[in-house]
Structure formats: structure tokens, C-alpha cells
Design a protein around this motif. Structure first.
Motif, mmCIF file in Angstrom:
data_model
loop_
_atom_site.group_PDB
_atom_site.id
_atom_site.type_symbol
_atom_site.label_atom_id
_atom_site.label_comp_id
_atom_site.label_asym_id
_atom_site.label_seq_id
_atom_site.Cartn_x
_atom_site.Cartn_y
_atom_site.Cartn_z
ATOM 1 N N ASP A 31 0.944 -1.038 -0.075
ATOM 2 C CA ASP A 31 -0.025 -0.234 0.034
ATOM 3 C C ASP A 31 0.679 1.409 -0.017
ATOM 4 O OD1 ASP A 31 -2.098 -1.732 -0.041
ATOM 5 O OD2 ASP A 31 -2.344 -1.647 2.181
ATOM 6 N N VAL A 152 -4.009 1.564 6.545
ATOM 7 C CA VAL A 152 -4.532 3.096 6.913
ATOM 8 C C VAL A 152 -3.079 3.956 6.861
ATOM 9 C CG1 VAL A 152 -5.378 4.900 8.233
ATOM 10 C CG2 VAL A 152 -6.424 2.602 8.330
ATOM 11 N N VAL A 153 -2.309 3.552 7.765
ATOM 12 C CA VAL A 153 -0.945 4.379 7.516
ATOM 13 C C VAL A 153 -0.318 3.975 6.361
ATOM 14 C CG1 VAL A 153 1.286 4.289 8.713
ATOM 15 C CG2 VAL A 153 -0.898 4.135 10.015
ATOM 16 N N LEU A 156 -1.351 6.389 3.351
ATOM 17 C CA LEU A 156 -1.071 7.854 3.613
ATOM 18 C C LEU A 156 0.584 8.185 3.619
ATOM 19 C CD1 LEU A 156 -3.730 8.405 6.593
ATOM 20 C CD2 LEU A 156 -3.640 9.461 4.120
ATOM 21 N N LEU A 157 1.131 7.209 4.167
ATOM 22 C CA LEU A 157 2.566 7.437 4.434
ATOM 23 C C LEU A 157 3.197 7.335 2.817
ATOM 24 C CD1 LEU A 157 5.135 7.891 6.057
ATOM 25 C CD2 LEU A 157 5.114 5.265 6.244
ATOM 26 N N GLY A 159 1.723 8.376 0.113
ATOM 27 C CA GLY A 159 1.211 9.401 -0.308
ATOM 28 C C GLY A 159 2.069 10.810 -0.161
ATOM 29 N N ILE A 160 2.449 10.927 1.261
ATOM 30 C CA ILE A 160 3.455 11.684 1.889
ATOM 31 C C ILE A 160 4.682 11.827 1.344
ATOM 32 C CG2 ILE A 160 4.201 12.678 3.937
ATOM 33 C CD1 ILE A 160 1.839 11.851 5.535
ATOM 34 N N ILE A 253 -1.750 12.278 -2.836
ATOM 35 C CA ILE A 253 -2.342 12.254 -1.642
ATOM 36 C C ILE A 253 -3.626 12.160 -1.416
ATOM 37 C CG2 ILE A 253 -2.480 14.933 -1.719
ATOM 38 C CD1 ILE A 253 -0.897 12.777 1.182
ATOM 39 N N SER A 256 -4.402 8.483 -1.500
ATOM 40 C CA SER A 256 -3.898 7.711 -0.244
ATOM 41 C C SER A 256 -4.751 7.975 0.855
ATOM 42 C CB SER A 256 -2.507 8.334 -0.034
ATOM 43 O OG SER A 256 -1.568 8.177 -1.052
ATOM 44 N N VAL A 257 -5.536 9.250 0.747
ATOM 45 C CA VAL A 257 -6.478 9.635 2.047
ATOM 46 C C VAL A 257 -7.689 8.405 1.826
ATOM 47 C CG1 VAL A 257 -8.080 11.296 2.947
ATOM 48 C CG2 VAL A 257 -5.715 11.833 2.420
ATOM 49 N N ASP A 258 -8.184 8.478 0.481
ATOM 50 C CA ASP A 258 -9.171 7.613 0.137
ATOM 51 C C ASP A 258 -8.932 6.105 0.542
ATOM 52 O OD1 ASP A 258 -12.064 7.080 -1.265
ATOM 53 O OD2 ASP A 258 -10.716 5.856 -2.528
ATOM 54 N N ALA A 260 -6.833 4.835 2.531
ATOM 55 C CA ALA A 260 -6.943 4.907 4.006
ATOM 56 C C ALA A 260 -8.112 4.861 4.597
ATOM 57 C CB ALA A 260 -5.913 6.036 4.728
#
Length: 398
Positions: A31, A152-153, A156-157, A159-160, A253, A256-258, A260
């Protein structure tokens, strides 16, 4: 709970937390990397299909690692094989981070998956060593739910990392996690399989054990349930970056939020299932999840065929699909393990093999339509739901 040796630990919170950490290998290695698919294709001068193939080789490695690692852990014990697998996975992650071409990345992903699969199947076998009955179902759900934090992480990670750095950094992060997992196992995981409960090794023994678990109709039914559900899930994993970014214009990003948020839905469902263990029939929870996946697949297919896969529909269907997996996969794994409790390593290995063969087979098929259609993915989601329902209602029926 079964214990056979003073050296064998209770299934404490610390031990469960460590096994949860180990179960995070696959979501972390997948992911964190999925949001970068479009950039990897550009940086390594490859096509979308070639990039998706790196996901396929990872899944094939996961399948083979579990198929081999389970019987080996039945023969040699749990702790040493688990440590060796984690170190190998860490080394392969370093090679992925340094890969100069798509071919090297693909090969390294296979090794990473093989070692990760070996570690995951051994971790599941440790749970089966130490728990049974309702407690086994509850612990399997807790492991899946808390392990869902990685789902989840991870994106997001990832994407960041894409916003601030390079996609290769995600593999360095996975390597660091691998070292941390190794240290956690050294500290918190004793040997859970005493010598008197180990099985003789060799190909003949493995084939005998494999035939024994596959002769159990109930177990085979749950293989079908879980494998088909995984196929539907990874049709989404392999294609959603292109559906939401290339087709609907989301940034890495935002994607990634979606992703997560969907993973959080799966985690919540698994936690609810853990709370309901012993109060609501496990098969009813699985059936509820299957019907939700079927509804999401059909809605996605209609949207892809006639409405150009609008963003709001894709987001809603993906949320339902992922949330439903929290009811299906951990519960099915617990019931499958209970059906072959005398061969937990082999049973877990075959289950993991089916999981990742399904994922590895479905991922490239879902991408056959290219970057601008969701029809193959929607068809695979729907077929996966139907096959999974058949496994529960027909094959696994006592």
C-alpha cells in the motif's frame, strides 16, 4: 488454549501485538507503493501493465513463501524460521529501493513477497498453537483489525513520501520496518511449538499433510470463500490508483487518503466481528460481507459500462468492498484453521497460498483494459463475490 511446554508463552497482549506487526508486512509493502504506480511507470520507462506485474510477482512470492514456510514451521518450529524470513524480507526491500530497472524491481519484489509470506504464515501458526475455539476467532479478528492500521498508515505514508520525496523512499521505510519486526520477534516471541508436537519434514510429509487438509470439505469451502474474496479485493488494489488518479484526476495524496479511509472501514468491521464472536454465528458475518461485496461489484459494473465510472460511485463502491473484507477474511481464516487444527502450519500455508495466487492472478487481469476503464475490475469484483458465496453456501456446508 493449548500449551505443551514451559517455554511456550501465553497469548499475551505483547505477543499478539508483535504478531500484528508481522502481519503488517503485506499491506506495508503493497500500500505504500500503490500510490506511486504512475510515477514508477514514468521513472523506469515502463507501461502500466509492467508496473502492475511487480505487484503480481510480489503476490506469487507471497503464495510460494506461505506454501513452503507453513510446513517448514511445522517441522522446525516457529521462531527461527520467522526471524530468517524477516531478515530476508528486509534485504529484498533494500534491493527494491536501489532497483535500476523494472526487471530488477520485479525480481526483488518476488523475493520480498516470498520472505514476507513465510513470515506471515508462521505468525498465523503461532496464534493457532496458542488459541482455539471462540478465542481463536476473536484473536484472528483482533489481529486483522489492529493490523488494518497498516492499511491506513501505508497509503497515507506512501502519499506523503510522494509529495515530499521519491517513491524509492517507501522501500527504505519497509526495510526499516523489517528490522523493527525482527527486533520485536527477538524480544517478544518465544518458541510456541514444542518438539513433541512437530511433524517430520520432507516432500512426502508435506504432500501427505496437504492431501489431508484438502480432503476436508469444510476447509476447502473456506479456501474458496477466502480466495475469491481476496481476488475481488486485489482487483481493487491493482487498479484503483488508475481509476481514481488517471480517470478522475485525484492527486496521489488524495488517493492515499481515500485508500486509508477504506482500510479504516475494514479495520472497524474486523473489530466489530471480534466483539460479536461467540454471540453471532461466524458464518452469518461472512455472508453479510459477501452480499455487500456483490452489491458493490454490480454497482461498479453498471457505473463503468454506462456512466464513465463517476468519482462518487467509485469511492462508495471501494469503501463497501474494503469494509466487507473485515467481515470475510479474518473470520474465514479462523474457521479454516479450526477445521484442520491438527495441521495448523500446513492449513495456514495452503490458505495463504490460495490467497496470494488469487491476488497475483487477478491483479494483471484487472489492468488489461489499461488506465482508462474500470470494466475489468468491476467484472472481477462481481465474479469474486459470486464464487465466494458459492464456497460458503455450497462447498463448506457441513
Amino acid at each position: 488454549m493449548r500449551t505443551s511446554s514451559p517455554a511456550q508463552a501465553r497469548l499475551t497482549a505483547g505477543l499478539v501485538a508483535t504478531l500484528v506487526f508481522v502481519s503488517a508486512i503485506a499491506p506495508l509493502a503493497t500500500d505504500m507503493y500503490v500510490p506511486a504506480f504512475p510515477r514508477v511507470a514514468g521513472d523506469l520507462s515502463s507501461t502500466a501493465t509492467q508496473v502492475q506485474l511487480t505487484l503480481t510477482t510480489f503476490f506469487v512470492g507471497m503464495a510460494l513463501g506461505q506454501l513452503i514456510g507453513g510446513p517448514v514451521s511445522d517441522q522446525r518450529g516457529r521462531r527461527i524460521p520467522l526471524l530468517a524470513a524477516l531478515l530476508a524480507m528486509t534485504a529484498a526491500s533494500v534491493v527494491c529501493a536501489l532497483a535500476p530497472s523494472i526487471a530488477v524491481l520485479t525480481a526483488a519484489r518476488f523475493v520480498q513477497g516470498f520472505a514476507g509470506g513465510w513470515a506471515m504464515v508462521t505468525g498465523r501458526a503461532i496464534v493457532v498453537d496458542l488459541a482455539s475455539g471462540v478465542r481463536l476467532v476473536r484473536v484472528m479478528n483482533v489481529v486483522a483489525a489492529v493490523g488494518g492500521i497498516a492499511l491506513v498508515v501505508g497509503p497515507l505514508l506512501g502519499g506523503i513520501i510522494l509529495q515530499l520525496s521519491h517513491w524509492r523512499v517507501s522501500f527504505w521505510v519497509v526495510a526499516a520496518f523489517g528490522l523493527a519486526m525482527t527486533l520485536a520477534v527477538l524480544i517478544a516471541v518465544p518458541e510456541s511449538l514444542p518438539r513433541e508436537r512437530r511433524h517430520a519434514g520432507g516432500l512426502t510429509s508435506f504432500l501427505t499433510a496437504g492431501r489431508a487438509v484438502l480432503a476436508n470439505r469444510e476447509y476447502v469451502g473456506y479456501l474458496v470463500v477466502s480466495g475469491a474474496a481476496m481476488g475481488a479485493l486485489f482487483a481493487y488494489v491493482a487498479t484503483s490508483a488508475f481509476v481514481l488518479q488517471s480517470m478522475n484526476g485525484l492527486s496521489p495524496i488524495a488517493y492515499s487518503v481515500d485508500f486509508a479511509a477504506n482500510a479504516a472501514g475494514m479495520t472497524a468491521a474486523a473489530l466489530i466481528a471480534a466483539r460479536l464472536a461467540g454471540r453471532v454465528a461466524t458464518r452469518k458475518l461472512i455472508l453479510t460481507g459477501q452480499l455487500a461485496v456483490l452489491a458493490a461489484g454490480l454497482a461498479m459494473l453498471v457505473g463503468a459500462l454506462w456512466f464513465g465510472t463517476p468519482l462518487f460511485l467509485a469511492i462508495a463502491c471501494f469503501l463497501v468492498l474494503m469494509t466487507a473484507q473485515g467481515l470475510i477474511i479474518p473470520n474465514t481464516g479462523a474457521l479454516a484453521s479450526a477445521a484442520v487444527a491438527d495441521r495448523p502450519g500446513t492449513g495456514s500455508a495452503v490458505l495463504g497460498f490460495v490467497h496470494w495466487v488469487a491476488a497475483g492472478t487477478i491483479a494483471p487481469i484487472a489492468g488489461l483494459g489499461g488506465e482508462h476503464t474500470a470494466v475489468p475490475m468491476a467484472v472481477l469484483m462481481t465474479i469474486g463475490a459470486v464464487v465466494s458465496l458459492t464456497g460458503l453456501l455450497v462447498v463448506s456446508r457441513r
